[in-house]
Design a protein around this motif. Structure first.
Motif, PDB file in Angstrom:
ATOM      1  N   MET A   1      53.126  16.141  51.320  1.00 44.71           N
ATOM      2  CA  MET A   1      53.963  16.289  50.128  1.00 44.71           C
ATOM      3  C   MET A   1      53.342  15.569  48.925  1.00 44.71           C
ATOM      4  O   MET A   1      52.762  14.508  49.080  1.00 44.71           O
ATOM      5  N   THR A   2      53.453  16.188  47.761  1.00 43.76           N
ATOM      6  CA  THR A   2      52.877  15.577  46.549  1.00 43.76           C
ATOM      7  C   THR A   2      53.598  14.267  46.212  1.00 43.76           C
ATOM      8  O   THR A   2      54.820  14.251  46.111  1.00 43.76           O
ATOM      9  N   PRO A   3      52.843  13.178  46.047  1.00 47.62           N
ATOM     10  CA  PRO A   3      53.519  11.933  45.660  1.00 47.62           C
ATOM     11  C   PRO A   3      54.034  12.006  44.218  1.00 47.62           C
ATOM     12  O   PRO A   3      53.346  12.531  43.335  1.00 47.62           O
ATOM     13  N   ILE A   4      55.252  11.525  44.006  1.00 47.92           N
ATOM     14  CA  ILE A   4      55.862  11.571  42.671  1.00 47.92           C
ATOM     15  C   ILE A   4      56.367  10.189  42.295  1.00 47.92           C
ATOM     16  O   ILE A   4      56.953   9.484  43.121  1.00 47.92           O
ATOM     17  N   LEU A   5      56.106   9.818  41.040  1.00 47.68           N
ATOM     18  CA  LEU A   5      56.598   8.546  40.514  1.00 47.68           C
ATOM     19  C   LEU A   5      57.454   8.902  39.298  1.00 47.68           C
ATOM     20  O   LEU A   5      56.974   9.589  38.391  1.00 47.68           O
ATOM     21  N   THR A   6      58.713   8.520  39.307  1.00 46.40           N
ATOM     22  CA  THR A   6      59.587   8.870  38.175  1.00 46.40           C
ATOM     23  C   THR A   6      59.802   7.657  37.283  1.00 46.40           C
ATOM     24  O   THR A   6      59.897   6.521  37.764  1.00 46.40           O
ATOM     25  N   ILE A   7      59.873   7.906  35.977  1.00 48.81           N
ATOM     26  CA  ILE A   7      60.168   6.837  35.017  1.00 48.81           C
ATOM     27  C   ILE A   7      61.282   7.335  34.109  1.00 48.81           C
ATOM     28  O   ILE A   7      61.074   8.254  33.311  1.00 48.81           O
ATOM     29  N   ASP A   8      62.466   6.789  34.289  1.00 51.43           N
ATOM     30  CA  ASP A   8      63.594   7.160  33.441  1.00 51.43           C
ATOM     31  C   ASP A   8      63.955   5.975  32.561  1.00 51.43           C
ATOM     32  O   ASP A   8      63.639   4.823  32.882  1.00 51.43           O
ATOM     33  N   GLY A   9      64.652   6.287  31.471  1.00 53.42           N
ATOM     34  CA  GLY A   9      65.108   5.196  30.615  1.00 53.42           C
ATOM     35  C   GLY A   9      65.598   5.718  29.288  1.00 53.42           C
ATOM     36  O   GLY A   9      65.448   6.914  28.983  1.00 53.42           O
ATOM     37  N   PRO A  10      66.208   4.844  28.483  1.00 48.32           N
ATOM     38  CA  PRO A  10      66.775   5.259  27.201  1.00 48.32           C
ATOM     39  C   PRO A  10      65.712   5.516  26.138  1.00 48.32           C
ATOM     40  O   PRO A  10      64.514   5.307  26.371  1.00 48.32           O
ATOM     41  N   VAL A  11      66.182   5.940  24.971  1.00 48.23           N
ATOM     42  CA  VAL A  11      65.317   6.240  23.817  1.00 48.23           C
ATOM     43  C   VAL A  11      64.353   5.081  23.522  1.00 48.23           C
ATOM     44  O   VAL A  11      64.771   3.933  23.445  1.00 48.23           O
ATOM     45  N   SER A  12      63.081   5.422  23.375  1.00 46.52           N
ATOM     46  CA  SER A  12      62.066   4.442  22.958  1.00 46.52           C
ATOM     47  C   SER A  12      61.968   3.213  23.850  1.00 46.52           C
ATOM     48  O   SER A  12      61.696   2.118  23.377  1.00 46.52           O
ATOM     49  N   SER A  13      62.181   3.422  25.146  1.00 51.96           N
ATOM     50  CA  SER A  13      62.017   2.288  26.057  1.00 51.96           C
ATOM     51  C   SER A  13      60.546   2.120  26.404  1.00 51.96           C
ATOM     52  O   SER A  13      60.180   1.204  27.136  1.00 51.96           O
ATOM     53  N   GLY A  14      59.705   3.020  25.897  1.00 47.44           N
ATOM     54  CA  GLY A  14      58.275   2.936  26.167  1.00 47.44           C
ATOM     55  C   GLY A  14      57.857   3.865  27.293  1.00 47.44           C
ATOM     56  O   GLY A  14      56.685   3.873  27.693  1.00 47.44           O
ATOM     57  N   LYS A  15      58.794   4.663  27.801  1.00 47.97           N
ATOM     58  CA  LYS A  15      58.504   5.556  28.939  1.00 47.97           C
ATOM     59  C   LYS A  15      57.279   6.419  28.714  1.00 47.97           C
ATOM     60  O   LYS A  15      56.435   6.537  29.580  1.00 47.97           O
ATOM     61  N   GLY A  16      57.231   7.062  27.535  1.00 51.72           N
ATOM     62  CA  GLY A  16      56.164   8.022  27.256  1.00 51.72           C
ATOM     63  C   GLY A  16      54.786   7.390  27.353  1.00 51.72           C
ATOM     64  O   GLY A  16      53.916   7.868  28.095  1.00 51.72           O
ATOM     65  N   ARG A  21      49.863   6.237  30.577  1.00 50.16           N
ATOM     66  CA  ARG A  21      48.822   5.307  31.071  1.00 50.16           C
ATOM     67  C   ARG A  21      48.813   5.218  32.593  1.00 50.16           C
ATOM     68  O   ARG A  21      47.753   5.143  33.207  1.00 50.16           O
ATOM     69  N   VAL A  22      50.012   5.218  33.179  1.00 53.15           N
ATOM     70  CA  VAL A  22      50.083   5.152  34.647  1.00 53.15           C
ATOM     71  C   VAL A  22      49.453   6.418  35.236  1.00 53.15           C
ATOM     72  O   VAL A  22      48.670   6.358  36.194  1.00 53.15           O
ATOM     73  N   ALA A  23      49.752   7.580  34.632  1.00 53.64           N
ATOM     74  CA  ALA A  23      49.199   8.846  35.142  1.00 53.64           C
ATOM     75  C   ALA A  23      47.673   8.822  35.057  1.00 53.64           C
ATOM     76  O   ALA A  23      46.983   9.247  35.991  1.00 53.64           O
ATOM     77  N   ALA A 125      56.539  11.537  36.270  1.00 50.81           N
ATOM     78  CA  ALA A 125      57.499  12.317  35.489  1.00 50.81           C
ATOM     79  C   ALA A 125      58.401  11.383  34.703  1.00 50.81           C
ATOM     80  O   ALA A 125      59.016  10.486  35.280  1.00 50.81           O
ATOM     81  N   ASP A 126      58.474  11.580  33.375  1.00 51.75           N
ATOM     82  CA  ASP A 126      59.347  10.696  32.605  1.00 51.75           C
ATOM     83  C   ASP A 126      60.478  11.455  31.935  1.00 51.75           C
ATOM     84  O   ASP A 126      60.337  12.619  31.594  1.00 51.75           O
ATOM     85  N   GLY A 127      61.628  10.789  31.847  1.00 48.60           N
ATOM     86  CA  GLY A 127      62.799  11.439  31.261  1.00 48.60           C
ATOM     87  C   GLY A 127      64.066  10.621  31.406  1.00 48.60           C
ATOM     88  O   GLY A 127      64.043   9.393  31.262  1.00 48.60           O
ATOM     89  N   ARG A 128      65.164  11.327  31.682  1.00 50.20           N
ATOM     90  CA  ARG A 128      66.458  10.657  31.835  1.00 50.20           C
ATOM     91  C   ARG A 128      67.004  10.808  33.258  1.00 50.20           C
ATOM     92  O   ARG A 128      67.755   9.973  33.739  1.00 50.20           O
ATOM     93  N   ASP A 129      66.629  11.941  33.899  1.00 49.21           N
ATOM     94  CA  ASP A 129      67.209  12.251  35.214  1.00 49.21           C
ATOM     95  C   ASP A 129      66.127  12.600  36.231  1.00 49.21           C
ATOM     96  O   ASP A 129      66.368  13.338  37.170  1.00 49.21           O
TER      97      ASP A 129
END
Ligand code: C5P
Length: 221
Positions: A1-16, A21-23, A125-129
């Motif tokens: 299975m493809t490994p997935i790392l998710t990063i969620d958080g509010p507006v401008s938390s630095g997710k993007g 950089r992590v990718a 993958a970055d987002g909210r959900d």
């Protein structure tokens, strides 16, 4: 299975920035799911579709003519042949995105488009959900946050760099409004997944956050 790392958080938390950089460090693919919602909000505005016209918004989401093209370490967002990478970063488009994002059928229409990004050797993958809905079985889920004031300051710098004007006071206000809508909506509200690692980046540098996430990833291998 493809490994997935998710990063969620509010507006401008630095997710993007952190997700990119992590990718790069892991050599994995990257999904900026917010760009999809931004493109949809932008497209709806351009097509004259009202934000409360649910059937029309669903139809737009189902046939969204968007492509993501990797270019020199950046991702160009192409909507119907037009490069909209920069224009969709405006606050006004973020606001449109957050309004279309409250509709469950719109979210459903965008689900499959997000899941196709899960390809070998891995996906960040970055987002909210990402951790709570889209990639629930991801072995590492990060919830990245920071104080509203610090996020407004970061956003201010980002917008200035892109040549968009804004004042700090308005940004704090915008951020609070959008956070409030994203956290309190009925469908896929922004919250840390039960198994998420929560990182408060208020006093951390980007490198510190990236290294912390890579340490968490290494510990799971
Ligand atoms: O992350 P970004 O600020 O680009 O996202 C814009 C808006 O899109 C968010 O405020 C949120 O309402 C919506 N969004 C979402 N689910 C995601 C990503 C973004 O609802 N996975």
């Amino acid at each position: 299975m493809t490994p997935i790392l998710t990063i969620d958080g509010p507006v401008s938390s630095g997710k993007g920035t952190v997700a990119r950089r992590v990718a790069i460090r892991l050599g994995w693919h990257l999904l900026d799911s917010g760009a999809l919602y931004r493109v949809l909000g932008y497209h709806a505005r351009n097509q004259g579709v009202a934000l409360d016209d649910e059937p029309a918004l669903i139809a737009l989401a189902q046939d969204l003519p968007v492509r993501f093209v990797e270019q020199q370490g950046n991702t160009a967002v192409i909507l119907a042949g037009e490069d909209v990478s920069n224009i969709i970063r405006q606050e006004s488009v973020g606001e449109l995105a957050s309004q279309v994002a409250v509709l469950q059928p719109v979210r459903d229409a965008l689900l499959a488009r997000q899941r196709v990004f899960a390809e070998s050797p891995g996906l960040v993958a970055d987002g909210r959900d990402m951790g709570t809905v889209v990639f629930t079985s991801a072995p590492l889920k990060i919830y990245l946050t920071a104080s509203a004031e610090e996020r407004a300051r970061r956003r201010f710098e980002q917008l200035k760099e892109k040549g968009f004007g804004a004042t700090l006071a308005t940004l704090v206000e915008d951020i609070r409004t959008r956070d409030d809508r994203d956290m309190n909506r009925e469908v896929a509200p922004l919250r840390p997944a039960d198994d998420a690692v929560v990182i408060d980046s208020t006093t951390l540098t980007v490198d510190e956050v990236v290294n912390r996430i890579l340490d968490e990833a290494a510990a799971r291998q």
